[in-house]
Design an enzyme around this catalytic site. Structure first.
Site, PDB file in Angstrom:
ATOM      1  N   ASN A   1       0.858  -1.182   0.000  1.00 52.96           N
ATOM      2  CA  ASN A   1       0.000   0.000   0.000  1.00 52.96           C
ATOM      3  C   ASN A   1       0.896   1.234   0.000  1.00 52.96           C
ATOM      4  O   ASN A   1       1.471   1.584   1.029  1.00 52.96           O
ATOM      5  CB  ASN A   1      -0.887  -0.029   1.258  1.00 52.96           C
ATOM      6  CG  ASN A   1      -1.725   1.231   1.398  1.00 52.96           C
ATOM      7  OD1 ASN A   1      -1.822   2.035   0.463  1.00 52.96           O
ATOM      8  ND2 ASN A   1      -2.339   1.410   2.555  1.00 52.96           N
TER       9      ASN A   1
ATOM     10  N   LYS B   1      -0.020   4.228  -0.288  1.00 53.26           N
ATOM     11  CA  LYS B   1      -0.718   5.417   0.240  1.00 53.26           C
ATOM     12  C   LYS B   1      -0.523   6.572  -0.760  1.00 53.26           C
ATOM     13  O   LYS B   1      -0.492   6.319  -1.957  1.00 53.26           O
ATOM     14  CB  LYS B   1      -0.219   5.737   1.643  1.00 53.26           C
ATOM     15  CG  LYS B   1      -0.225   4.484   2.546  1.00 53.26           C
ATOM     16  CD  LYS B   1      -0.001   4.761   3.981  1.00 53.26           C
ATOM     17  CE  LYS B   1      -0.033   3.445   4.762  1.00 53.26           C
ATOM     18  NZ  LYS B   1       0.060   3.610   6.188  1.00 53.26           N
TER      19      LYS B   1
ATOM     20  N   HIS C   1      -9.370   1.443   5.546  1.00 46.12           N
ATOM     21  CA  HIS C   1      -8.051   1.684   6.140  1.00 46.12           C
ATOM     22  C   HIS C   1      -8.196   2.701   7.269  1.00 46.12           C
ATOM     23  O   HIS C   1      -9.012   3.621   7.173  1.00 46.12           O
ATOM     24  CB  HIS C   1      -7.082   2.191   5.062  1.00 46.12           C
ATOM     25  CG  HIS C   1      -5.671   2.176   5.535  1.00 46.12           C
ATOM     26  ND1 HIS C   1      -5.160   3.141   6.368  1.00 46.12           N
ATOM     27  CD2 HIS C   1      -4.662   1.281   5.333  1.00 46.12           C
ATOM     28  CE1 HIS C   1      -3.901   2.848   6.651  1.00 46.12           C
ATOM     29  NE2 HIS C   1      -3.580   1.720   6.031  1.00 46.12           N
TER      30      HIS C   1
ATOM     31  N   GLU D   1      -6.546   5.163   8.048  1.00 48.73           N
ATOM     32  CA  GLU D   1      -6.362   6.564   7.629  1.00 48.73           C
ATOM     33  C   GLU D   1      -7.640   7.105   6.989  1.00 48.73           C
ATOM     34  O   GLU D   1      -7.958   8.281   7.126  1.00 48.73           O
ATOM     35  CB  GLU D   1      -5.154   6.660   6.685  1.00 48.73           C
ATOM     36  CG  GLU D   1      -3.853   6.489   7.465  1.00 48.73           C
ATOM     37  CD  GLU D   1      -2.719   5.817   6.710  1.00 48.73           C
ATOM     38  OE1 GLU D   1      -2.781   5.727   5.471  1.00 48.73           O
ATOM     39  OE2 GLU D   1      -1.766   5.365   7.389  1.00 48.73           O
TER      40      GLU D   1
ATOM     41  N   GLU E   1      -4.942  -4.299  11.213  1.00 51.41           N
ATOM     42  CA  GLU E   1      -3.881  -3.297  11.305  1.00 51.41           C
ATOM     43  C   GLU E   1      -4.106  -2.479  12.571  1.00 51.41           C
ATOM     44  O   GLU E   1      -4.902  -1.517  12.557  1.00 51.41           O
ATOM     45  CB  GLU E   1      -3.925  -2.346  10.104  1.00 51.41           C
ATOM     46  CG  GLU E   1      -3.666  -2.994   8.771  1.00 51.41           C
ATOM     47  CD  GLU E   1      -3.111  -1.987   7.758  1.00 51.41           C
ATOM     48  OE1 GLU E   1      -1.967  -2.156   7.350  1.00 51.41           O
ATOM     49  OE2 GLU E   1      -3.814  -1.024   7.411  1.00 51.41           O
TER      50      GLU E   1
ATOM     51  N   GLY F   1       2.942   2.876  10.725  1.00 52.75           N
ATOM     52  CA  GLY F   1       3.904   3.951  10.492  1.00 52.75           C
ATOM     53  C   GLY F   1       4.660   4.385  11.736  1.00 52.75           C
ATOM     54  O   GLY F   1       5.291   5.446  11.752  1.00 52.75           O
TER      55      GLY F   1
ATOM     56  N   SER G   1       3.838  -1.536  10.432  1.00 42.71           N
ATOM     57  CA  SER G   1       5.302  -1.567  10.596  1.00 42.71           C
ATOM     58  C   SER G   1       5.920  -2.917  10.237  1.00 42.71           C
ATOM     59  O   SER G   1       6.836  -3.395  10.906  1.00 42.71           O
ATOM     60  CB  SER G   1       5.693  -1.149  12.022  1.00 42.71           C
ATOM     61  OG  SER G   1       5.310   0.193  12.245  1.00 42.71           O
TER      62      SER G   1
HETATM   63  P1  13P Z   1       3.324   0.865   7.591  1.00 40.91           P
HETATM   64  O1  13P Z   1       3.817  -0.436   7.034  1.00 40.91           O
HETATM   65  O2  13P Z   1       4.034   2.062   7.040  1.00 40.91           O
HETATM   66  O3  13P Z   1       3.286   0.836   9.090  1.00 40.91           O
HETATM   67  O4  13P Z   1       1.809   1.031   7.107  1.00 40.91           O
HETATM   68  C1  13P Z   1       0.942  -0.006   7.313  1.00 40.91           C
HETATM   69  C2  13P Z   1      -0.288   0.261   6.559  1.00 40.91           C
HETATM   70  O5  13P Z   1      -1.043   1.150   6.905  1.00 40.91           O
HETATM   71  C3  13P Z   1      -0.556  -0.563   5.356  1.00 40.91           C
HETATM   72  O6  13P Z   1      -1.853  -0.381   4.918  1.00 40.91           O
END
Ligand code: 13P
Length: 254
Positions: free
Chosen positions: A11, A13, A103, A105, A173, A179, A210
């Protein structure tokens, strides 16, 4: 779910460029770790699902038709006056096979509710996409020991209207792991995934938060983990290569 490859979903983003997309795909297209070893089986899955920003999907598919692509979100309606939104039907037409919905976010920055996510997942399926439905608790919920209670409600509401035989994926997640460099422990992941497996015996279950080259193999070999959803590490070619190779090691061991 037998004969499935381990899923590695990248992903990006709102990161990356067309130049990086070409570099990344060229780095992996001939790599055995990317290939679908179980292509002859009746229930095959890809190993790498690439979810770049939507604007890169068409260019990726046109240049590299064998790469399996996903969107990062879709609208809950098929079409309409929704300026700036992306429809599941056009994602499909552009070459996507999967779409991430719910997600954290999107839930946080766009106030998306479980009910809305369920609508998006249903629309994705109607349009021929496989939704990757994300769930995860906050750090406060985790610290208060309420993770499973929270996830039960979030899961039930986010899957409302779907039936368990439909083709979808669930990704756990934890918000506090996204992150942050803090990964859930193997024990935490095992506990959540065993709970999810009881609810969803045949659904592929992914972990995200992560995931890096150094922890991927350990996470991928945790019981009831069928793959990982990778953010930051999926933008770094060398790191991502190690993650794909970890998945291949898991697949060849089974
Ligand atoms: P990270 O791997 O940067 O922690 O992000 C995870 C994520 O949100 C994947 O959708």
């Amino acid at each position: 779910m037998q004969n499935t490859n381990t899923y590695i979903v990248s992903n990006w983003k709102m990161n990356g460029t067309a130049v990086l997309m070409h570099e990344m795909v060229k780095a992996f297209i001939e790599n055995p770790a990317t290939k679908n070893d179980k292509a002859q089986s009746t229930n095959t899955t890809p190993r790498w699902v690439f979810c770049p920003p939507a604007l890169l999907i068409t260019e990726t598919k046109q240049n590299y038709p064998e790469i399996i692509l996903g969107g990062q979100d879709c609208h809950q309606k098929r079409t309409g006056a929704f300026t700036g939104n992306i429809s599941a039907s056009l994602l499909k037409e552009s070459g996507a096979t999967y779409v991430i919905v719910g997600h954290s976010e999107r839930r946080h920055y766009h106030n998306e509710s479980n009910a809305l996510i369920a609508e998006k997942a249903c629309m994705a399926i109607k349009c021929g996409l496989i939704p990757i439905i994300c769930i995860g608790e906050s750090e406060e919920t985790y610290n208060n020991g309420l993770t499973l209670d929270f996830l039960k409600k979030q899961l039930d509401e986010s899957l409302c209207g779907l039936n368990k035989e439909q083709h979808f994926i669930v990704a756990y997640e934890p918000i506090w792991a996204i992150g942050t460099g803090k990964t859930a422990t193997r024990t935490d992941i095992e506990k959540v995934h065993s709970f999810l497996r009881n609810q969803l015996p045949d659904t592929p279950l992914l972990y995200g938060g992560s995931v890096t080259a150094s922890n991927a193999y350990d996470i991928l070999t945790t019981p009831n983990v069928n793959g990982v959803l990778v953010g930051g590490a999926s933008l770094k070619i060398d790191e991502f290569k190690t993650i794909l190779e970890a998945a291949r090691m898991c697949d060849t061991a089974t």
